[in-house]
Design an enzyme around this catalytic site. Structure first.
Site, PDB file in Angstrom:
ATOM      1  N   ASP A 118     -10.378  -8.722   8.230  1.00  0.00           N
ATOM      2  CA  ASP A 118     -11.803  -8.655   7.876  1.00  0.00           C
ATOM      3  C   ASP A 118     -12.433 -10.050   7.942  1.00  0.00           C
ATOM      4  O   ASP A 118     -13.560 -10.216   8.403  1.00  0.00           O
ATOM      5  CB  ASP A 118     -11.991  -8.084   6.467  1.00  0.00           C
ATOM      6  N   ASP A 134      -2.340 -18.222   2.235  1.00  0.00           N
ATOM      7  CA  ASP A 134      -3.503 -18.924   1.666  1.00  0.00           C
ATOM      8  C   ASP A 134      -3.999 -19.992   2.638  1.00  0.00           C
ATOM      9  O   ASP A 134      -5.206 -20.178   2.836  1.00  0.00           O
ATOM     10  CB  ASP A 134      -3.197 -19.517   0.282  1.00  0.00           C
ATOM     11  N   LYS A 184       4.081 -15.285   2.573  1.00  0.00           N
ATOM     12  CA  LYS A 184       3.983 -16.060   1.327  1.00  0.00           C
ATOM     13  C   LYS A 184       5.423 -16.364   0.910  1.00  0.00           C
ATOM     14  O   LYS A 184       5.881 -15.996  -0.170  1.00  0.00           O
ATOM     15  CB  LYS A 184       3.225 -15.217   0.278  1.00  0.00           C
ATOM     16  N   TYR A 218       0.813  -1.214   0.000  1.00  0.00           N
ATOM     17  CA  TYR A 218       0.000   0.000   0.000  1.00  0.00           C
ATOM     18  C   TYR A 218       0.852   1.272   0.000  1.00  0.00           C
ATOM     19  O   TYR A 218       0.350   2.356  -0.264  1.00  0.00           O
ATOM     20  CB  TYR A 218      -0.942   0.031   1.219  1.00  0.00           C
ATOM     21  N   ASP A 261      -4.858  -6.813   6.173  1.00  0.00           N
ATOM     22  CA  ASP A 261      -6.097  -6.131   5.806  1.00  0.00           C
ATOM     23  C   ASP A 261      -7.179  -7.177   5.504  1.00  0.00           C
ATOM     24  O   ASP A 261      -8.304  -7.133   6.009  1.00  0.00           O
ATOM     25  CB  ASP A 261      -5.802  -5.266   4.561  1.00  0.00           C
TER      26      ASP A 261
END
Ligand code: NAD
Length: 361
Positions: free
Chosen positions: A255, A227, A195, A146, A251
């Site tokens: 959620d 994942d 990852k 970001y 992020d």
């Protein structure tokens, strides 16, 4: 202890829910002999209305000089509010982004806790939920994709967009230290999510986490691919205590974790800087659709205030007491409209705050 707080009541339901959190904090302070002082500052839409900008340098200075910031939510209805006719850097959210940057808030913590009494709101099967889950997601907030270099260009007639994901070892180390510190106050287990089978930034992340872990022999840790983590959250949420991860993974995973608790009005959050400073706010927005009606759930903000006592002031007993009071009120069947179910007693924002104070007393 003396606690000097900056308070941003914010927009929409912000003033109603923050007032209840302040009342509960006052009750805790009285019970344990602490002194809490509040300096109210404007940010977001409320600041635009008075000063024409979402955050003044004076307000920022007060926040900077405080021990911690307690905040409601900011923003209005993004389709109808005149705040959203303004250029992006003058809108309510610009104030929050600038506050986070100026205060160096690099670590975001969002707990996902399933209350026994609210189990029905959880979308997972009973055999998966078992006796509930209790985790926190520790998300890096100021680095990664970001904040990396980005570009969009046309090369040989083809549009190409690029984003870059960069972390240096210092950025990883400081958040890993926060995660291990917080695990020490909980069940002492960190799962670091990355990852690393694909990304260089993740391989560095793993190395630095392992270096930090050497200083925490009382905390166990493991690595998990992002994942797999997304699957494990809905398959076996009980295994998690502290999830440590970078900005974009955090992020998305935070959620997902909030979704499985089933109720947005219950979810607290904290953004921490170096040392003990932090900004504490509910995970939800300013809910302009229900503002001013005394029906908003103040619990997320009250639990954010409890996090503040725990992480900025090391007042663990007081924080436990606040959290326990919330549990008792739920166990007695009191519910705001967002968590209401059959056979329960509906209460408004103020009454919910009052019930929690009665339990504390
Ligand atoms: P929202 O979280 O404000 O509301 C979503 C839904 O949840 C609404 O139906 C609302 O009534 C309900 N809800 C939220 N909190 C509740 C509570 N405590 N009690 C009962 N019901 C509750 O999300 P939104 O509608 O997408 O956003 C509204 C505004 O909030 C926007 O301007 C958005 O930018 C802003 N926002 C601010 C923050 C922040 O301050 N950190 C975070 C998210 C959204």
């Amino acid at each position: 202890m003396k606690c000097n707080l900056a308070v941003i009541k914010g927009d929409g339901i912000g003033p109603e829910i923050v007032s209840e959190a302040m009342n509960v904090l006052d009750a805790v302070a009285k019970k344990y002999g602490h002194e809490i002082s509040y300096k109210q500052i404007l940010m977001g839409g409320a600041s635009i209305d008075v000063h024409g900008i979402p955050l003044t340098s004076e307000a920022l200075e007060i926040a900077r000089k405080s021990d911690a910031v307690l905040m409601g939510s900011i923003g209005g209805n993004t389709s109808t509010s005149p705040w959203y006719q303004l250029p992006a850097d003058k809108r309510p959210e610009a104030g929050l982004l600038s506050l986070r940057k100026e205060l160096g808030l690099f670590a975001n913590i969002r707990p996902a806790y399933l209350y026994e009494e609210l189990k029905k709101a959880c979308p997972l099967r009973d055999d998966i939920i078992g006796d509930g889950f209790d985790m926190v997601i520790m998300r890096e907030l100021t680095g990664g994709l970001y904040f990396g270099e980005r570009s969009t260009e046309t090369i040989d007639g083809v549009r190409v967009a690029k984003d870059s994901l960069t972390y240096n070892e210092n950025e990883i180390r400081r958040i890993a230290i926060k995660a291990f510190d917080i695990a020490r106050k909980r069940k002492k287990h960190v799962i670091s999510v990355d990852k690393a089978n694909v990304l260089d930034s993740s391989r560095l992340w793993r190395q630095v986490v392992e270096e930090v872990a050497k200083d925490y022999s009382d905390v166990t840790y493991e690595h998990m691919l992002v994942d797999n983590c997304a699957m494990q959250l809905v398959n076996n949420p009980k295994q998690f205590d502290v999830i440590l991860t970078e900005n974009m993974f955090g992020d998305i995973l935070s959620d997902e974790a909030s979704m499985i608790t089933g109720s947005i009005g219950m979810l607290s959050s904290a953004s921490l800087a170096k040392g003990k400073f932090g900004l504490y706010e509910p995970s939800h927005g300013s809910a302009p659709d229900i503002a001013g009606q005394d029906i908003a759930n103040p619990i997320a903000t009250i639990l954010s205030a409890a996090m503040m006592l725990r992480y900025s002031f090391d007042l663990d007993k007081e924080a436990d007491d606040m959290e326990f009071a919330v549990k008792k009120v739920l166990a007695k069947g009191y519910r705001t409209v967002d968590i209401m179910s059959e056979g329960m007693t509906k209460v408004g924002t103020k009454e919910m705050g009052q019930k929690i104070i009665e339990e504390l007393e």
